[in-house]
Design a protein around this motif. Structure first.
Motif, mmCIF file in Angstrom:
data_model
loop_
_atom_site.group_PDB
_atom_site.id
_atom_site.type_symbol
_atom_site.label_atom_id
_atom_site.label_comp_id
_atom_site.label_asym_id
_atom_site.label_seq_id
_atom_site.Cartn_x
_atom_site.Cartn_y
_atom_site.Cartn_z
ATOM 1 N N SER A 172 83.292 -17.713 101.847
ATOM 2 C CA SER A 172 83.968 -16.846 102.815
ATOM 3 C C SER A 172 83.370 -16.982 104.204
ATOM 4 O O SER A 172 82.201 -17.297 104.360
ATOM 5 C CB SER A 172 83.877 -15.382 102.366
ATOM 6 O OG SER A 172 82.549 -14.946 102.433
ATOM 7 N N ASP B 32 81.483 -7.538 109.486
ATOM 8 C CA ASP B 32 80.874 -7.658 108.160
ATOM 9 C C ASP B 32 79.352 -7.599 108.243
ATOM 10 O O ASP B 32 78.700 -6.977 107.409
ATOM 11 C CB ASP B 32 81.302 -8.963 107.479
ATOM 12 C CG ASP B 32 82.786 -9.004 107.167
ATOM 13 O OD1 ASP B 32 83.447 -7.943 107.215
ATOM 14 O OD2 ASP B 32 83.282 -10.112 106.878
ATOM 15 N N TRP C 193 78.218 -6.224 104.450
ATOM 16 C CA TRP C 193 79.024 -6.671 103.314
ATOM 17 C C TRP C 193 78.229 -7.698 102.533
ATOM 18 O O TRP C 193 77.813 -8.721 103.066
ATOM 19 C CB TRP C 193 80.326 -7.310 103.779
ATOM 20 C CG TRP C 193 81.345 -6.335 104.259
ATOM 21 C CD1 TRP C 193 81.499 -5.903 105.536
ATOM 22 C CD2 TRP C 193 82.346 -5.680 103.487
ATOM 23 N NE1 TRP C 193 82.542 -5.011 105.603
ATOM 24 C CE2 TRP C 193 83.079 -4.854 104.361
ATOM 25 C CE3 TRP C 193 82.691 -5.716 102.144
ATOM 26 C CZ2 TRP C 193 84.144 -4.072 103.942
ATOM 27 C CZ3 TRP C 193 83.761 -4.932 101.726
ATOM 28 C CH2 TRP C 193 84.472 -4.120 102.617
ATOM 29 N N SER D 126 79.355 -8.895 99.244
ATOM 30 C CA SER D 126 80.332 -9.786 98.613
ATOM 31 C C SER D 126 81.615 -9.772 99.422
ATOM 32 O O SER D 126 81.868 -8.870 100.211
ATOM 33 C CB SER D 126 80.579 -9.377 97.160
ATOM 34 O OG SER D 126 81.016 -8.035 97.096
ATOM 35 N N ASP D 127 82.415 -10.774 99.220
ATOM 36 C CA ASP D 127 83.634 -10.984 99.987
ATOM 37 C C ASP D 127 84.574 -9.779 99.873
ATOM 38 O O ASP D 127 84.943 -9.381 98.764
ATOM 39 C CB ASP D 127 84.331 -12.249 99.473
ATOM 40 C CG ASP D 127 85.470 -12.697 100.362
ATOM 41 O OD1 ASP D 127 86.000 -11.882 101.142
ATOM 42 O OD2 ASP D 127 85.833 -13.882 100.269
ATOM 43 N N PRO D 128 84.982 -9.200 101.024
ATOM 44 C CA PRO D 128 85.917 -8.072 100.984
ATOM 45 C C PRO D 128 87.223 -8.428 100.277
ATOM 46 O O PRO D 128 87.821 -7.583 99.613
ATOM 47 C CB PRO D 128 86.166 -7.758 102.468
ATOM 48 C CG PRO D 128 85.002 -8.334 103.187
ATOM 49 C CD PRO D 128 84.541 -9.511 102.372
ATOM 50 N N ALA D 129 87.658 -9.692 100.391
ATOM 51 C CA ALA D 129 88.903 -10.125 99.749
ATOM 52 C C ALA D 129 88.794 -10.094 98.228
ATOM 53 O O ALA D 129 89.796 -10.083 97.524
ATOM 54 C CB ALA D 129 89.274 -11.532 100.226
ATOM 55 N N GLU D 130 87.550 -10.082 97.721
ATOM 56 C CA GLU D 130 87.329 -10.039 96.278
ATOM 57 C C GLU D 130 86.898 -8.647 95.815
ATOM 58 O O GLU D 130 86.307 -8.496 94.752
ATOM 59 C CB GLU D 130 86.276 -11.079 95.887
ATOM 60 C CG GLU D 130 86.716 -12.500 96.175
ATOM 61 C CD GLU D 130 85.610 -13.518 95.945
ATOM 62 O OE1 GLU D 130 84.477 -13.131 95.561
ATOM 63 O OE2 GLU D 130 85.880 -14.707 96.154
ATOM 64 N N GLY D 131 87.174 -7.645 96.642
ATOM 65 C CA GLY D 131 86.864 -6.273 96.265
ATOM 66 C C GLY D 131 85.465 -5.817 96.613
ATOM 67 O O GLY D 131 85.037 -4.753 96.174
ATOM 68 N N GLY D 132 84.743 -6.590 97.411
ATOM 69 C CA GLY D 132 83.391 -6.199 97.812
ATOM 70 C C GLY D 132 83.407 -4.953 98.686
ATOM 71 O O GLY D 132 84.407 -4.645 99.323
ATOM 72 N N ARG D 133 82.306 -4.237 98.683
ATOM 73 C CA ARG D 133 82.161 -3.043 99.505
ATOM 74 C C ARG D 133 80.972 -3.214 100.432
ATOM 75 O O ARG D 133 80.021 -3.905 100.104
ATOM 76 C CB ARG D 133 81.942 -1.797 98.631
ATOM 77 C CG ARG D 133 83.093 -1.409 97.736
ATOM 78 C CD ARG D 133 84.342 -0.932 98.460
ATOM 79 N NE ARG D 133 84.064 0.069 99.464
ATOM 80 C CZ ARG D 133 84.792 0.250 100.562
ATOM 81 N NH1 ARG D 133 85.829 -0.504 100.796
ATOM 82 N NH2 ARG D 133 84.478 1.181 101.432
ATOM 83 N N GLU E 153 86.798 1.313 107.603
ATOM 84 C CA GLU E 153 88.261 1.451 107.638
ATOM 85 C C GLU E 153 88.908 0.750 108.843
ATOM 86 O O GLU E 153 90.121 0.709 108.950
ATOM 87 C CB GLU E 153 88.673 2.926 107.597
ATOM 88 C CG GLU E 153 88.276 3.745 108.803
ATOM 89 C CD GLU E 153 86.873 4.342 108.712
ATOM 90 O OE1 GLU E 153 86.507 5.090 109.629
ATOM 91 O OE2 GLU E 153 86.140 4.065 107.744
#
Length: 163
Positions: free
Chosen positions: A65, A71, A76, A78-85, A119
């Motif tokens: 990513s 980020d 971040w 882990s990748d936000p696109a993979e559900g990371g928080r 957000e």
């Protein structure tokens, strides 16, 4: 000639608050994922003034990513696109580079203050600053409460730098 002597970071990726001293010939070494690119990206972000057209951040250690300044601010993992928080839902980030003229000893600190929220899609630049004759020390802005340690809000730091 001015030499980079300090890199100050607060709320940058997994770095809560750190002052990196640079003396003489220096190198960042470590295994993949140790954070070398995190430091280089902080330096690049300050030097580019967080101008996206002049900033090229390194890919994550996994290479899967692209990273963004937002980020980094929010931490971040882990990748936000993979559900990371993010590790922080909202924060103010302060990055500062201190340079010293090797002949005269004159010091100049150059930095950025950013705000980011999970957000929102983009971070906000709170300030770009240059402080001539001032060595920025992030620990000067460390605050401790019963809940833990944190860096002072940008408004407090800015007021101190203007004084």
């Amino acid at each position: 000639m001015y030499l980079l002597t300090d890199i100050a970071l607060s709320n940058w990726y997994l770095i809560r608050r750190e002052q990196i001293r640079i003396r003489g010939a220096s190198a960042l070494v470590g295994p993949t994922g140790a954070g070398k690119s995190t430091i280089f990206d902080a330096v690049g972000t300050v030097l580019a003034g967080n101008n996206a057209s002049r900033l090229a951040l390194n890919a994550s250690a996994s290479g899967r990513s692209a990273r963004t300044v937002r980020d980094y601010c929010l931490g971040w993992i882990s990748d936000p696109a993979e559900g990371g928080r993010p590790t922080r839902e909202a924060c103010e980030t302060v990055l500062c580079l201190t340079f010293e003229n090797e002949a005269t000893g004159r010091v100049v600190s150059v930095g950025l203050a950013l705000a980011a929220r999970a957000e929102e899609q983009k971070e906000e630049v709170l300030s770009r600053f240059v402080c001539v004759g001032h060595r920025f020390e992030i620990e000067d802005y460390a605050r401790v409460t019963r809940e833990g340690s944190f860096t002072a809000p940008w408004a407090e730091i800015a007021a101190d730098l203007r004084a």
